[in-house]
Write an enzyme that holds these catalytic residues in place. Structure first.
Site, PDB file in Angstrom:
ATOM      1  N   HIS A  17      -5.564  -0.207  -1.796  1.00 22.38           N
ATOM      2  CA  HIS A  17      -5.338  -0.356  -3.239  1.00 22.38           C
ATOM      3  C   HIS A  17      -6.635  -0.330  -4.047  1.00 22.38           C
ATOM      4  CE1 HIS A  17      -1.135  -1.033  -2.697  1.00 22.38           C
ATOM      5  NE2 HIS A  17      -1.289  -2.173  -2.055  1.00 22.38           N
ATOM      6  N   ASP A  45       1.970   2.213   5.151  1.00 24.01           N
ATOM      7  CA  ASP A  45       2.150   0.902   4.540  1.00 24.01           C
ATOM      8  C   ASP A  45       3.321   0.962   3.559  1.00 24.01           C
ATOM      9  OD1 ASP A  45       0.248  -1.775   4.028  1.00 24.01           O
ATOM     10  OD2 ASP A  45       1.460  -1.229   2.289  1.00 24.01           O
ATOM     11  N   HIS A  57       3.554  -0.253   0.692  1.00 20.87           N
ATOM     12  CA  HIS A  57       3.061  -0.060  -0.672  1.00 20.87           C
ATOM     13  C   HIS A  57       2.302   1.260  -0.770  1.00 20.87           C
ATOM     14  CE1 HIS A  57       3.220  -4.478   0.006  1.00 20.87           C
ATOM     15  NE2 HIS A  57       3.769  -4.470  -1.190  1.00 20.87           N
ATOM     16  N   ASP A  93       4.211  -3.686   6.847  1.00 19.83           N
ATOM     17  CA  ASP A  93       5.044  -4.457   5.937  1.00 19.83           C
ATOM     18  C   ASP A  93       6.328  -3.741   5.521  1.00 19.83           C
ATOM     19  OD1 ASP A  93       3.312  -2.700   4.705  1.00 19.83           O
ATOM     20  OD2 ASP A  93       2.475  -4.156   3.307  1.00 19.83           O
TER      21      ASP A  93
END
Length: 337
Positions: free
Chosen positions: A122, A159, A161, A246
């Site tokens: 991120h 991931d 996200h 995740d």
């Protein structure tokens, strides 16, 4: 597998209530004790010059000074302590070690996997966000391009996200392909199928935002029909996996239904793709916030390289996943299949 570790990474401690805490790596290492063929490797931290190769110089100075002054809440999610800057450099250094090791010939049972934290995908050029301070995958990719006989790098991000930072850093470049399969609408809200790159990077970004509830069959559909052909056409010298766990069905901060075996199936797909591309392959840890499923997921990746053949999906892909595939193909001018 070879796992890169650093004690410095445990010194970045945003508190027990923060989901990205040192217990994540401790849980992984406890689980790996039960498996054979594990080798731990330490690595030099990344230099500030390496960080500045993908991050704005003023930001590097600002975040270093912020940590040296004791840290605090950079934003509501991203918490630093005094040791965080050292940990961020250590984590980026471990990611860099994976690409050097892979390019030096480590593969198969010695495939390198960085267990660094804080995670990185991120972190954008000039800001920390989403638990991330330096973009580990970007630092490692740029290192490979700058110092090794590497012309093209592909980053595949599984991931849950979207890795907005990795995408943004390379969005207008044609030497790094970034592909992400993630939960639609989840933090940070980026990663639409229409985001395909710009300028020299047009066509070098691919996003598949799957709806909540997507499972192993859905992930395999998108990988097999979208990401694998695109990456194979890109013909990378290095394939780096931003490996978050995740999207597991028991992770507390997502609504996806990927199983532990599903991560094993994705690993076999990635391994086989790297072989077809004759590309070096390495893994860099990103998210995963259930300690049990995180450690099981990392263990499953290792077991695949140790010879395990995981069970494939026993269901058909959903209509919703098929619709996302159509959207991806349309974004690339390929039409529906």
């Amino acid at each position: 597998m070879k796992f890169g570790v650093s004690d410095v990474c445990a010194e970045h401690d945003p508190g027990d209530r923060h989901p990205e805490n040192p217990d994540r790596i401790r849980a992984i290492k406890r689980a790996l004790q039960k498996r054979h063929g594990i080798e731990y490797v330490t690595a030099e931290p990344a230099t500030e010059d390496a960080a500045r190769a993908v991050h704005d110089a003023d930001y590097v100075e600002e975040i270093r000074a912020f940590c040296e002054d004791g840290g605090g809440s950079w934003d509501p999610d991203t918490v630093a302590v005094e040791a965080t800057w050292r940990a961020a450099l250590a984590s980026a250094g471990l990611a860099t070690w994976t690409v050097d090791a892979a390019l030096d010939g480590d593969g198969g049972r010695t495939t390198p996997f960085s267990l660094g934290r804080p995670p990185g995908h991120h972190a954008v050029e000039d800001d920390a966000m989403g638990f991330c301070f330096l973009n580990n995958a970007a630092v490692a990719s740029q290192h490979a391009l700058d110092t090794r006989d590497v012309e093209r790098v592909a980053v595949f991000d599984w991931d849950v996200h979207h890795g907005n930072g990795t995408q943004d850093i390379f969005y207008d470049r044609g030497d790094v392909f970034y592909g992400s399969i993630h939960e639609d609408g989840l933090y940070p809200g980026t990663g639409d199928t229409e985001e395909t790159g710009e300028g020299d990077g047009e066509g070098a970004t691919m996003n598949a935002p799957l709806p909540a509830g997507a499972d192993d069959a859905d992930y395999c559909l998108l990988f097999d029909e979208a990401f694998a052909p695109a990456i194979e056409a890109f013909d990378p010298d290095l394939l780096l996996v931003s490996a978050g766990f995740d999207a597991h069905r028991h992770d507390p901060i997502s609504r996806m239904h990927v199983s532990t075996d599903g991560y094993g199936v994705l690993t076999t797909r990635v391994r086989d793709l790297a072989e077809r591309c004759d590309a070096a392959l390495s893994f860099v840890l990103e998210g995963g916030y259930s300690l049990d499923t995180l450690s099981e997921g990392v263990g499953m990746v290792h077991e695949v390289f140790d010879g395990l053949v995981p069970e494939g999906p026993d269901t058909d892909p959903s209509d919703e996943a098929a619709a996302v595939l159509d959207d991806v193909r349309e974004a690339y001018g390929l039409g529906s299949k």
